[in-house]
Design a protein around this motif. Structure first.
Motif, PDB file in Angstrom:
ATOM      1  N   GLU B 176       0.870  -1.184   0.000  1.00  0.00           N
ATOM      2  CA  GLU B 176       0.000   0.000   0.000  1.00  0.00           C
ATOM      3  C   GLU B 176       0.899   1.224   0.000  1.00  0.00           C
ATOM      4  OE1 GLU B 176      -2.223   2.386   0.893  1.00  0.00           O
ATOM      5  OE2 GLU B 176      -4.207   1.476   1.072  1.00  0.00           O
ATOM      6  N   ARG B 177       0.594   2.180  -0.873  1.00  0.00           N
ATOM      7  CA  ARG B 177       1.391   3.408  -0.892  1.00  0.00           C
ATOM      8  C   ARG B 177       1.405   4.068   0.493  1.00  0.00           C
ATOM      9  NH1 ARG B 177       4.781   4.684  -5.127  1.00  0.00           N
ATOM     10  NH2 ARG B 177       4.517   6.868  -4.581  1.00  0.00           N
ATOM     11  N   ARG B 178       0.287   3.961   1.211  1.00  0.00           N
ATOM     12  CA  ARG B 178       0.218   4.608   2.528  1.00  0.00           C
ATOM     13  C   ARG B 178       1.069   3.861   3.565  1.00  0.00           C
ATOM     14  NH1 ARG B 178      -6.156   5.306   3.166  1.00  0.00           N
ATOM     15  NH2 ARG B 178      -6.066   3.331   2.003  1.00  0.00           N
ATOM     16  N   ILE B 179       1.261   2.542   3.351  1.00  0.00           N
ATOM     17  CA  ILE B 179       2.190   1.813   4.230  1.00  0.00           C
ATOM     18  C   ILE B 179       3.621   2.245   3.937  1.00  0.00           C
ATOM     19  CG2 ILE B 179       3.188  -0.481   4.685  1.00  0.00           C
ATOM     20  CD1 ILE B 179       0.394  -1.661   4.447  1.00  0.00           C
ATOM     21  N   LEU B 180       3.933   2.349   2.636  1.00  0.00           N
ATOM     22  CA  LEU B 180       5.263   2.828   2.248  1.00  0.00           C
ATOM     23  C   LEU B 180       5.556   4.166   2.926  1.00  0.00           C
ATOM     24  CD1 LEU B 180       5.385   2.113  -1.608  1.00  0.00           C
ATOM     25  CD2 LEU B 180       6.996   1.218   0.097  1.00  0.00           C
ATOM     26  N   LYS B 181       4.582   5.066   2.843  1.00  0.00           N
ATOM     27  CA  LYS B 181       4.777   6.408   3.402  1.00  0.00           C
ATOM     28  C   LYS B 181       4.884   6.383   4.926  1.00  0.00           C
ATOM     29  CE  LYS B 181       2.574   8.898  -0.375  1.00  0.00           C
ATOM     30  NZ  LYS B 181       1.364   9.609  -0.822  1.00  0.00           N
ATOM     31  N   ALA B 182       4.029   5.553   5.562  1.00  0.00           N
ATOM     32  CA  ALA B 182       4.055   5.490   7.032  1.00  0.00           C
ATOM     33  C   ALA B 182       5.401   4.967   7.521  1.00  0.00           C
ATOM     34  CB  ALA B 182       2.920   4.586   7.519  1.00  0.00           C
ATOM     35  N   MET B 183       5.950   3.956   6.826  1.00  0.00           N
ATOM     36  CA  MET B 183       7.240   3.405   7.236  1.00  0.00           C
ATOM     37  C   MET B 183       8.352   4.448   7.080  1.00  0.00           C
ATOM     38  SD  MET B 183       6.863  -0.490   5.682  1.00  0.00           S
ATOM     39  CE  MET B 183       8.433  -1.161   6.243  1.00  0.00           C
ATOM     40  N   ALA B 184       8.262   5.226   6.025  1.00  0.00           N
ATOM     41  CA  ALA B 184       9.278   6.266   5.808  1.00  0.00           C
ATOM     42  C   ALA B 184       9.149   7.379   6.835  1.00  0.00           C
ATOM     43  CB  ALA B 184       9.143   6.820   4.379  1.00  0.00           C
ATOM     44  N   ALA B 185       7.907   7.774   7.113  1.00  0.00           N
ATOM     45  CA  ALA B 185       7.676   8.847   8.089  1.00  0.00           C
ATOM     46  C   ALA B 185       8.154   8.427   9.483  1.00  0.00           C
ATOM     47  CB  ALA B 185       6.184   9.195   8.123  1.00  0.00           C
ATOM     48  N   TYR B 186       7.760   7.219   9.889  1.00  0.00           N
ATOM     49  CA  TYR B 186       8.160   6.672  11.191  1.00  0.00           C
ATOM     50  C   TYR B 186       9.674   6.684  11.342  1.00  0.00           C
ATOM     51  CZ  TYR B 186       9.274   2.894  14.493  1.00  0.00           C
ATOM     52  OH  TYR B 186       9.801   2.149  15.507  1.00  0.00           O
ATOM     53  N   SER B 187      10.377   6.419  10.227  1.00  0.00           N
ATOM     54  CA  SER B 187      11.839   6.320  10.285  1.00  0.00           C
ATOM     55  C   SER B 187      12.512   7.682  10.249  1.00  0.00           C
ATOM     56  CB  SER B 187      12.359   5.474   9.125  1.00  0.00           C
ATOM     57  OG  SER B 187      11.665   4.257   9.063  1.00  0.00           O
ATOM     58  N   GLY B 188      11.713   8.745  10.070  1.00  0.00           N
ATOM     59  CA  GLY B 188      12.288  10.075  10.138  1.00  0.00           C
ATOM     60  C   GLY B 188      12.623  10.716   8.811  1.00  0.00           C
ATOM     61  N   PHE B 189      12.270  10.055   7.693  1.00  0.00           N
ATOM     62  CA  PHE B 189      12.533  10.687   6.395  1.00  0.00           C
ATOM     63  C   PHE B 189      11.544  11.822   6.186  1.00  0.00           C
ATOM     64  CE2 PHE B 189      14.172   6.338   5.737  1.00  0.00           C
ATOM     65  CZ  PHE B 189      15.465   6.643   5.324  1.00  0.00           C
ATOM     66  N   ALA B 190      12.000  12.860   5.486  1.00  0.00           N
ATOM     67  CA  ALA B 190      11.114  13.985   5.175  1.00  0.00           C
ATOM     68  C   ALA B 190      10.243  13.634   3.974  1.00  0.00           C
ATOM     69  CB  ALA B 190      11.951  15.224   4.860  1.00  0.00           C
ATOM     70  N   GLU B 191       9.035  14.178   3.940  1.00  0.00           N
ATOM     71  CA  GLU B 191       8.074  13.809   2.904  1.00  0.00           C
ATOM     72  C   GLU B 191       8.642  14.028   1.500  1.00  0.00           C
ATOM     73  OE1 GLU B 191       4.171  15.122   3.791  1.00  0.00           O
ATOM     74  OE2 GLU B 191       3.289  14.191   2.022  1.00  0.00           O
ATOM     75  N   GLU B 192       9.414  15.105   1.313  1.00  0.00           N
ATOM     76  CA  GLU B 192       9.935  15.388  -0.029  1.00  0.00           C
ATOM     77  C   GLU B 192      10.994  14.366  -0.475  1.00  0.00           C
ATOM     78  OE1 GLU B 192      10.094  17.395   2.584  1.00  0.00           O
ATOM     79  OE2 GLU B 192      12.022  18.446   2.780  1.00  0.00           O
ATOM     80  N   ASP B 193      11.465  13.568   0.483  1.00  0.00           N
ATOM     81  CA  ASP B 193      12.471  12.552   0.132  1.00  0.00           C
ATOM     82  C   ASP B 193      11.861  11.178  -0.144  1.00  0.00           C
ATOM     83  OD1 ASP B 193      14.561  14.362   0.385  1.00  0.00           O
ATOM     84  OD2 ASP B 193      14.770  13.968   2.549  1.00  0.00           O
ATOM     85  N   TYR B 194      10.553  11.028   0.105  1.00  0.00           N
ATOM     86  CA  TYR B 194       9.939   9.699  -0.026  1.00  0.00           C
ATOM     87  C   TYR B 194      10.235   9.039  -1.377  1.00  0.00           C
ATOM     88  CZ  TYR B 194       7.003  10.555   4.138  1.00  0.00           C
ATOM     89  OH  TYR B 194       6.553  10.796   5.401  1.00  0.00           O
ATOM     90  N   ASP B 195       9.979   9.783  -2.449  1.00  0.00           N
ATOM     91  CA  ASP B 195      10.126   9.169  -3.774  1.00  0.00           C
ATOM     92  C   ASP B 195      11.546   8.654  -3.992  1.00  0.00           C
ATOM     93  OD1 ASP B 195       7.551   9.264  -4.595  1.00  0.00           O
ATOM     94  OD2 ASP B 195       7.711  11.210  -5.609  1.00  0.00           O
ATOM     95  N   SER B 196      12.520   9.436  -3.582  1.00  0.00           N
ATOM     96  CA  SER B 196      13.915   9.026  -3.740  1.00  0.00           C
ATOM     97  C   SER B 196      14.206   7.791  -2.880  1.00  0.00           C
ATOM     98  CB  SER B 196      14.832  10.201  -3.374  1.00  0.00           C
ATOM     99  OG  SER B 196      15.957   9.765  -2.663  1.00  0.00           O
ATOM    100  N   VAL B 197      13.670   7.771  -1.644  1.00  0.00           N
ATOM    101  CA  VAL B 197      13.866   6.607  -0.772  1.00  0.00           C
ATOM    102  C   VAL B 197      13.232   5.362  -1.386  1.00  0.00           C
ATOM    103  CG1 VAL B 197      13.258   5.600   1.476  1.00  0.00           C
ATOM    104  CG2 VAL B 197      14.042   7.983   1.346  1.00  0.00           C
TER     105      VAL B 197
END
Lengths: 419, 419
Positions: B176-197
């Protein structure tokens, strides 16, 4: 950033009701032709532009959608003419691609090769009602068969297919390029004038004998030739029977008409008439010309009482493959007017026979997920039993939803409420 | 005037043996999807160039075959850039055309609308082995269904289809895209970096956890974030079960992960697992990214043991139709890797089940025309009884002819001599 909702100019989106009929017609065509041993093949929708502009395609060559070169090969600034920026083109028919295909793959194909092609072609015609710039063609061709077994099989397979689609009382009109030539020669026309004379003759069904006579006179042909020519057509008005017609002509034209042509036409008519798989009449039409210059022998066309125009046609073109390979290969083809057939079926309110029962399951919005499993399993069983089952959420306006679904052909509704 | 025998660079002629399998697979796909209430539709192969270059297509937009303007609209001499000479382009996928189709025809379509599309798409990729610039895509999409009924039906219909084609032990990987995002957010990545991560994460199956770790470090992300992020994936290694996986995540991520996402994934997994129509496993894959930027919710992919790569995929894209209409419409789709399935079947020596018996009638060259009628009638009866009958002239080298025909699948020969 609003995007354009419309399809490109002159092409169309195909809606579900039409699509259902197209898919049904396609499957009848493929099944029937396969039973006659025709093998489906496919070629790319694009061809090298040189192949498409080799004068095989007549007027269609003016209607090519051209594809631009890409990457380093494209240099717009230095480009002076089209050939600098174009490398491919969209195919305008399936005959040129078939010839190329056969030349390319002959070693891996049986001989004779009976090919079935169904595919889109593109012509940049001026858009007009009922005529589109992308449309489906449906061709069968027999390559490598010099005898009239090719004509017999092509006509029988095509008429059987059209019969299975529910059409009857249609006609296959047949003629021979060599009969056209013999009649012109007998009447005193010079060989270099044949094509011009045939273009006028082709209008017979529209402008009548008098119209043809006056157009030929306007073109400056001697009245003597015109009279002699048109007398032949009057003579042939007494019969539509192929064997009778060619025998009348044979007697009249004498040495102008090769006896082999008479035998050939008679054999085709005898075999086709004795093995009909549909209700149609095979008729001799000495005014049938068929525009394409590549035909070398028999030519034929489908006439439907429901249509003013022809609904397909074909003929023998023994000299085209040689343009690719240097070696001529006997070839004969028949094309069904797929789009016209679809139009006729749509207009007649055609119902697809033996289509599966369509059942819609309407599931209440708040239906719990664990119970949904039972609904899905019920749908699974019904589908396995040949039903078409649509599982959808129940809309607030259930009555409207059902009306919509009935328009889509759904005839049974099962409703699931959480009680 | 020799013409080019080869198809255009990067595209291919389809030979009879492959065509037979393609037609069979197409009919299984259409029949199965129809039983689920999907409606076949078709759009033109060309789209207005602006629709194709609206950034919906990602990298594919660089690979468009562009169609030149025609007639008066084309003026090469004054043309400075591509947009001066191009008006249409060949579609590179079926999703952009579907969005346009739905926007154009929504008033004439049921809601929700379950669409089936099978058609060619074109990409001017560098030609390479087994990859062609024209290929067939096969998509189902449900438009107007916000609930996970869409995902459930898409996954069940697709897996049932693949099962009917003889495949088993494949996997549907889901995320789920929202799971991808939640895992990145929880880990401290900034939203603008999600796509690169996520681009780096997408390489997990190739470069492993260590590879991902070092690439993220190279990109300059804090080690703390990277460690926290990768610990999540290690934690999830203990299970492939969707419900278990999302529950583990839910506990760990807390408020970062919307409870609705957990419920949604659990419901999908429960329904799909309880109503399987094929032997496959639904697995949770938190590393699944799917490249296209238009996905907004669930994403899924088919994994085949026979293939290194994915054999299709899809997901929810609730924001695309709005690009055409201004009003968003919930949308979810699943695409089968048609060409890969054909390749797998060809390589495995697949035999089409229940295909008709193929019989060849070999007719001596000098067989008289009147007796040929009997042969044709015999063929007619056999065809009516479901046989595939090829009527051909007997070649001089009959043995070779039969060998050739046996390669084409003919198993019975009837010979007609004039005695």
């Amino acid at each position: 950033m609003a995007l354009s909702k419309k399809p490109v100019n002159g092409m169309k989106d195909i809606l579900p009701a039409e699509m259902e009929i197209r898919d049904y017609v396609t499957s009848v065509i493929k099944d029937t032709y396969r039973s006659f041993g025709f093998t489906p093949i496919e070629t790319p929708c694009m061809e090298n532009i040189a192949n498409l502009t080799s004068k095989q395609g007549g007027e269609n060559e003016k209607l090519i959608f051209k594809v631009m070169k890409r990457g380093e090969k494209l240099n717009l600034e230095t480009a002076k003419e089209e050939s600098d920026v174009v490398d491919f083109g969209m195919r305008y028919d399936l005959t040129v691609p078939l010839s190329r295909y056969y030349s390319n793959n002959a070693n891996n194909l049986p001989s004779p090769f009976k090919a079935l092609q169904m595919g889109s072609v593109w012509r940049a015609d001026r858009p007009q009602r009922g005529r589109y710039r992308q449309f489906t063609q449906c061709d069968i061709d027999i390559l490598g068969e010099p005898s009239n077994l090719a004509e017999i099989e092509l006509i029988t397979a095509t008429t059987t297919t059209i019969g299975r689609l529910g059409f009857e009382n249609f006609e296959i009109r047949i003629n021979e390029r060599r009969i056209l030539k013999a009649m012109a020669a007998y009447s005193g026309f010079a060989e270099e004038d044949y094509d011009s004379v045939f273009i006028t003759l082709d209008k017979m069904d529209k402008i009548g004998v008098e119209g043809v006579a006056s157009e030929l006179a306007q073109d400056g042909y001697p009245q003597e030739n015109i009279d002699k020519y048109l007398d032949l057509f009057k003579l042939l008005e007494q019969t539509r029977d192929v064997t009778e017609g060619v025998n009348i002509l044979s007697e009249k034209l004498g040495e102008y008409l090769d006896e082999e042509v008479v035998t050939n036409m008679t054999e085709i008519a005898t075999a086709v008439n004795a093995t009909k798989g549909a209700k149609f009449e095979l008729v001799f039409d000495p005014t049938l010309v068929r525009g394409m210059s590549y035909y070398t022998g028999t030519i034929f066309e489908i006439s439907m009482p429901e249509l003013g125009a022809a609904c397909g046609g074909g003929g023998r073109y023994d000299k085209m493959i040689g343009k690719f390979t240097g070696n001529d290969v006997p070839a004969c083809g028949f094309s069904i007017g797929f789009e016209r057939i679809i139009l006729l079926l749509m207009e007649s309110g055609f119902k697809i026979p033996e289509s599966p029962k369509k059942v819609a399951y309407l599931v209440e919005k708040k239906y719990p997920a664990d119970k949904l499993v039972d609904v899905m399993n019920q749908a699974k069983d019904a589908r396995a039993n040949g039903q078409q089952v649509l599982v959808v959420r129940m809309n607030k306006n259930k009555k409207f939803q059902k009306e919509q679904l009935m328009k889509e052909g759904y005839e049974e509704f099962v409703e699931f409420f959480n009680r």
